[in-house]
Write an enzyme that holds these catalytic residues in place. Structure first.
Site, PDB file in Angstrom:
ATOM      1  N   ASP A 158      31.714  38.182  38.921  1.00 37.65           N
ATOM      2  CA  ASP A 158      32.316  38.420  37.620  1.00 37.65           C
ATOM      3  C   ASP A 158      33.133  39.701  37.616  1.00 37.65           C
ATOM      4  O   ASP A 158      32.583  40.786  37.786  1.00 37.65           O
ATOM      5  CB  ASP A 158      31.181  38.518  36.595  1.00 37.65           C
ATOM      6  CG  ASP A 158      31.716  38.687  35.190  1.00 37.65           C
ATOM      7  OD1 ASP A 158      32.894  38.404  34.963  1.00 37.65           O
ATOM      8  OD2 ASP A 158      30.940  39.110  34.313  1.00 37.65           O
ATOM      9  N   ASP A 360      40.367  38.003  33.909  1.00 40.33           N
ATOM     10  CA  ASP A 360      38.908  37.887  33.926  1.00 40.33           C
ATOM     11  C   ASP A 360      38.513  36.637  34.718  1.00 40.33           C
ATOM     12  O   ASP A 360      39.040  35.556  34.472  1.00 40.33           O
ATOM     13  CB  ASP A 360      38.407  37.788  32.478  1.00 40.33           C
ATOM     14  CG  ASP A 360      36.891  37.744  32.386  1.00 40.33           C
ATOM     15  OD1 ASP A 360      36.217  38.260  33.300  1.00 40.33           O
ATOM     16  OD2 ASP A 360      36.374  37.180  31.403  1.00 40.33           O
TER      17      ASP A 360
END
Ligand SMILES: *[C@@H]1O[C@H](CO)[C@@H](O)[C@H](O)[C@H]1NC(C)=O
Ligand SMILES: *[C@@H]1O[C@H](CO)[C@@H](O)[C@H](O)[C@H]1NC(C)=O
Ligand SMILES: *[C@@H]1O[C@H](CO)[C@@H](O)[C@H](O)[C@H]1NC(C)=O
Length: 482
Positions: A158, A360
């Site tokens: 992430d 992201d």
């Protein structure tokens, strides 16, 4: 003793943000192969190729180099995480979870800007009930080794969060079901706790958004993600083995004693954000905060996550990374334009600068300023007018029914970032496929032009995305993986 545990209400008092958990695709709707690329700036795809594939076709090209890990989709045939079909979320659930992640990103940014946040019970109530029987979203995972002797753990990666954590025995409060054996620190000769009086412990505040706690003398971390997932436990250090040649002593990580949420059967999470506790920062001496990845086009193929300069495509074009707000862990980027079907949309530059944007790996669907999204949508609809429309799918409002077609022509979409680099979005990143009778434009508008834009993981598929944290640059090359 069960000393560890800080109650989750401690956490919910803060709104930590971010992260992942939410991503992607329910199994297998492999968006298919392109057959022809026409001069008309459309890509023709066979409708049958939109159907799920149940066989893993592993493309290992990028893995010839050192310091590379294979990236797979959590639920696909390439993943070792054998999730019960019944527990795999529907696309509508995935998109709802994605919305929760986006809200939490906004909240974290607002907090960093010194505004107080409103993300509270109101938002929490909109999150699909997660009764602890793991819902399991489809993020991208890699496998790394932890401890001595080393234990393999499959973790979600992430770029929107910092701390790396895994579930740990004795699971003083709660561990969800994971595929790998739960890490047992007592069996490792290189494990040690961080003391709660050390400056390292205090540095958790910026990495997690929560003030650390203390259990006896051990430092206690807590992190909550946007979708009500959380991990709480002992902050510790341990030997981390990324690849046989890339081993890090004293890697700081969370040994989670109370973990819940949308992690599927992954053992935890790797944080690749910009804070100093992220894996990127902790390995900066070796890799200079340089890493790249390619997210595969479908869950039945594989991508990679590589650390360091090696193996980066010569044809990478770079844009400047920006800081979206003070002390943010996010990778800020500047979108300056969007083209659909070869035509640049008439969107004024100020529309994109009003809220800024980030890239992201954990947000599924790209979020645009509403002014930009409506321009994109109307051009796309115009070019797709020969196909019957279908019901909206959650946040996706432009869907088509391809039941009666054997192939369709999809307008090409590209994004231009500062530095005038134009990045073509793969056709697998233009469409989000629920079923052949509901194939949707995979973009959504924010509520307001001042909300942060997000370049999400669907649109990153097959691109080699290069993060040069030390050089302050972000690069893209096409054809990174299939
Ligand atoms: C780490 O701290 C926990 C909580 O205080 C304690 O139970 C455990 O024994 C400690 N482990 C080591 C190796 O010191
Ligand atoms: C597909 O074709 C059939 C037969 O012509 C028709 O009844 C049906 O409405 C069509 N479906 C769509 C979504 O256009
Ligand atoms: C990079 O830039 C070159 C020259 O402008 C262009 O031909 C190429 O397609 C670009 N590649 C990407 C991925 O943007």
């Amino acid at each position: 003793m069960g000393a560890t545990v800080v109650s989750p209400t401690f956490l919910s008092a803060y709104l930590v943000v971010v992260v992942c958990l939410v991503c992607s695709l329910k199994e297998g709707y492999a968006l298919g192969r392109k057959t022809t690329v026409e001069k008309s700036h459309t890509t023709t795809i066979h409708v049958s190729s939109l159907l799920p594939s149940s066989i893993c076709s592993s493309a290992t090209k990028a893995l010839d180099k050192k310091s590379s890990l294979q990236v797979v989709h959590k639920h696909g045939p390439c993943s070792q995480l054998h999730q019960d079909k019944a527990n795999i979320p529907t696309h509508a659930q995935i998109l709802l979870q994605d919305e929760a992640r986006v809200k939490s990103i906004r909240s974290k940014l607002a907090k960093n800007l010194g505004r107080s946040t409103n993300l509270d019970q109101t938002d929490a109530a909109n999150i699909p009930a997660n009764d602890g029987s793991v819902v399991g979203t489809g993020n991208y995972v890699v496998t790394v080794g932890l401890g001595t002797p080393k234990k393999d753990l499959t973790l979600i990666f992430d770029t929107g969060s910092d701390i790396t954590w895994t579930q740990c025995l004795p699971c003083a409060r709660s561990c969800y079901k994971q595929q790998d054996q739960i890490f047992d620190p007592s069996l490792s000769s290189t494990y040690s706790n961080i003391s709660c009086t050390s400056p390292t412990c205090s540095s958790l505040t910026s990495a997690t958004g929560n003030t650390p706690g203390c259990s006896s003398t051990a430092c206690v971390y807590g992190i909550q993600y946007g979708d009500s997932s959380f991990s709480v436990g002992i902050f510790a250090k341990e030997k981390l083995t990324l690849t046989p040649t890339d081993v890090f002593d004293d890697f700081l990580f969370g040994c989670g004693q109370n973990n819940q949420g949308l992690f599927g059967r992954a053992a935890g999470l790797i944080g690749l954000g910009r804070d100093k506790l992220s894996l990127t920062s902790q390995t900066a001496v070796k890799y200079k905060k340089f890493f790249s990845y390619c997210l595969p086009s479908s869950s039945s193929s594989t991508g990679f996550l590589s650390f360091g300069y090696g193996g980066v495509s010569k044809s990478v074009n770079f844009t400047t990374l920006s800081t979206i707000s003070q002390s943010s862990s996010f990778y800020g980027i500047n979108i300056i334009g969007i083209s659909v079907g070869g035509q640049k949309l008439p969107i004024s530059a100020s529309v994109f600068t009003a809220g800024g944007a980030i890239i992201d790996s954990g947000t599924v669907i790209t979020r645009l300023p509403p002014t930009a999204y409506s321009a994109l949508r109307s051009e796309f609809r115009k070019l797709m007018s020969q196909y019957p429309m279908a019901q909206p799918l959650s946040i996706l409002d432009t869907c088509y029914d391809f039941t009666n077609f054997s192939s369709v022509n999809v307008p090409d979409i590209s994004f231009t970032f500062s530095g005038s680099i134009e990045v073509p979005i793969d056709v697998t990143g233009v469409l989000y496929v629920n079923s052949i009778s509901q194939v949707c434009l995979a973009f959504a508008g924010n509520g307001d032009d001042t909300d942060v834009g997000i370049f999400g993981n669907t649109q990153q598929k097959t691109l080699q995305v290069v993060y040069d944290g030390a050089g302050g640059k972000l690069g893209f090359a096409t054809g990174g993986c299939t």
